[in-house]
Design a protein around this motif. Structure first.
Motif, PDB file in Angstrom:
ATOM      1  N   GLY A 354       0.813  -1.205   0.000  1.00  0.00           N
ATOM      2  CA  GLY A 354       0.000   0.000   0.000  1.00  0.00           C
ATOM      3  C   GLY A 354       0.852   1.263   0.000  1.00  0.00           C
ATOM      4  O   GLY A 354       0.550   2.226  -0.719  1.00  0.00           O
ATOM      5  N   VAL A 383      -5.374   6.732   0.605  1.00  0.00           N
ATOM      6  CA  VAL A 383      -5.655   5.471  -0.098  1.00  0.00           C
ATOM      7  C   VAL A 383      -6.600   5.741  -1.268  1.00  0.00           C
ATOM      8  O   VAL A 383      -7.566   6.507  -1.138  1.00  0.00           O
ATOM      9  CB  VAL A 383      -6.257   4.436   0.870  1.00  0.00           C
ATOM     10  N   MET A 387      -5.843   0.716  -5.089  1.00  0.00           N
ATOM     11  CA  MET A 387      -4.780   0.111  -4.292  1.00  0.00           C
ATOM     12  C   MET A 387      -5.187  -1.260  -3.754  1.00  0.00           C
ATOM     13  O   MET A 387      -6.352  -1.507  -3.449  1.00  0.00           O
ATOM     14  CB  MET A 387      -4.409   1.037  -3.128  1.00  0.00           C
ATOM     15  N   SER A 400      -7.738   1.418   6.319  1.00  0.00           N
ATOM     16  CA  SER A 400      -7.477   2.285   5.174  1.00  0.00           C
ATOM     17  C   SER A 400      -8.512   3.399   5.124  1.00  0.00           C
ATOM     18  O   SER A 400      -9.706   3.155   5.300  1.00  0.00           O
ATOM     19  CB  SER A 400      -7.545   1.481   3.873  1.00  0.00           C
TER      20      SER A 400
END
Length: 482
Positions: A354, A383, A387, A400
């Motif tokens: 990530g 984010v 992703m 996230s």
């Protein structure tokens, strides 16, 4: 002037005693009402928080699966299905009372075996396991009124594979409705966490349950496959990852069995700017980090309205910084151990991927124990939908953060996943919460709360999160011949 203490809220350890679990040196399969030598290999159950072995387990080979299924079939035909619903209810009620009476022992055992905080096992896992049996004890003599027609018949032998994150609670959620309906059960607990399931065999003995009604087979994935594909099993129940669930469905295709499953998830909390901030922060943290995030319906994604995102994330970090990571046997611990070193490595790789894709990482500044499989809660901001961390099941203490501008955009982003297990919506306006909930393609939506489970309410997923329901009258259907 005296300077303030840098850590004014440090707690003294409040350790629970491991001796309460009354661990034995060896545990054996429970077949036809008694513990018997299995013909499989012997393996060790290991405490993931310390790496130390807890007990030896005699696993079950294919011949043991044959014996257990035959015992369940015999009990179904001659003992369990033949008695009245009122009598079945008495047995379920006894099991519930025994779970309550032995709750401290079982909570400590569950903590040692899974690494979850003992406070959680005591306050959540055990009370809910007992509640499931109490609820379905009430249904056992009322099946005619469950909405499945007059005098619905039990399906028969059900084979169940239970995962490692909630060994006893998930066992209760699946065994209780089966017994209420008159079906009999063969259970294969996770090879990593078999102890509470095997002690549940003792509880069945204490309750005087007719032999063969419940059978428990410790073993590996091969034992689970043998059980679910066995010709004597009418109903196959699998709880676990989507990847393994897909293999199970392929193996069972064309075999004429009923199949129900609870698989992976990529849950989401949607927070609007008008949400009560402290309540929403508390709910998001609970949704993401409860049971170390090892929950199929964990809220591992956070969608927060763009105008409120900066302030909300700041509050979120402050709340996360208060989480205590450490010894699961300490009642002050909020986040315990993961299930294995492999899980820690998988999650670390997911976070690194990530970050490589553009996310920003913040990790709770906690001192982790030197031994065991621990990971500090981690927050990923910046984010994007593309992703990996936003598209795959996390199943660990990683959250996230994404943003949205309109309710329609929030629903679109929330639904951008093959999973559909659970979501939470946070807003002071009921109309907004309802509109958002109706647009979400997910099995369960909570409003201004998260992780609220009740045996009277149905719970189940959509898409790659499985099929079928547990809880309420809907949870009876899978075990009835309708």
């Amino acid at each position: 002037m005296t300077e303030p203490d840098a850590n004014p809220l440090e707690y003294a350890p409040a350790l629970e005693s491991a001796t309460v679990a009354a661990l034995r040196e060896r545990y054996r399969p429970f077949i036809d009402g008694e513990f018997t030598d299995g013909t499989g290999a012997v393996f060790s159950s290991v405490n993931p928080a310390t790496g130390e072995p807890l007990a030896e387990i005699t696993s079950s080979a294919e011949s043991d699966v044959d014996r257990a299924v035959a015992a369940a079939e015999n009990a179904f035909r001659h003992r369990w299905a033949a008695i009245s619903g009122t009598d079945r209810a008495k047995y379920l009620f006894r099991i519930a009372r025994l779970l309550q009476e032995r709750s401290r022992e079982l909570a400590v055992l569950e903590t040692l075996d899974t690494g979850k905080p003992v406070r959680q096992a005591t306050e959540f896992d055990l009370p809910n396991a007992a509640a499931w049996f109490l609820h379905y004890a009430g249904w056992a003599d009322k099946l005619d009124h469950a909405g499945f027609g007059p005098s619905p018949a039990p399906l028969g032998v059900t084979g169940q594979v239970v995962p490692s994150n909630f060994p006893l609670l998930l066992l209760a959620q699946r065994i209780a409705p089966a017994l209420a309906c008159g079906s009999t059960v063969v259970v294969k607990p996770s090879e990593r966490t078999p102890l509470s399931a095997l002690v549940f065999g003792e509880i069945c003995e204490q309750a005087g349950l007719p032999p063969g009604t419940v059978n428990i087979l410790p073993g590996d994935s091969g034992t689970g496959a043998s059980l679910l594909t066995h010709r004597g099993v009418r109903h196959a129940v699998f709880t676990g990852s989507t990847e393994v669930g897909e293999r199970v469905r392929r193996d069972l295709a064309g075999r004429g069995k009923r199949v129900t499953s609870e698989l992976g998830g990529n849950g989401v909390n949607i927070v609007f700017a008008d949400a009560a901030p402290e309540e929403a922060v508390r709910g998001v943290v609970e949704g993401a980090f409860f049971n170390q995030g090892r929950v199929r319906c964990a809220g591992s994604r956070l969608l927060v309205e763009e105008s409120a995102a900066e302030e909300f994330v700041a509050r979120l970090r402050d709340r996360m910084a208060e989480l205590r990571v450490g010894d699961p046997m300490d009642r002050n611990t909020d986040v315990g151990s993961l299930g294995s070193t492999a899980e820690v490595e998988r999650l670390s790789e997911l976070v690194e991927r990530g970050v490589a894709e553009g996310a920003s990482r913040w990790t709770v500044p906690a001192t982790l124990p030197r031994h065991g499989d621990f990971m500090a809660p981690t927050l990923l901001t910046d984010v994007q939908q593309s992703m990996s961390v936003a598209r795959t099941e996390v199943f660990g203490p990683v959250l996230s953060v994404l943003t949205f501008r309109t309710a329609r955009e929030a629903v679109t982003k929330a639904d951008n996943t093959p999973y559909g297990l659970a979501a939470g919506v946070w807003s002071e306006k009921g109309s907004r919460a309802l509109w958002t909930a109706r647009g979400l393609r997910t099995g369960v939506v909570w409003a201004n709360t998260f992780h609220r489970f009740d045996p009277t309410a149905p719970f189940g997923g959509r898409g790659e999160s499985g099929n079928g329901h547990v809880g309420g009258a809907a949870g009876l259907e899978a075990y009835l011949d309708v």
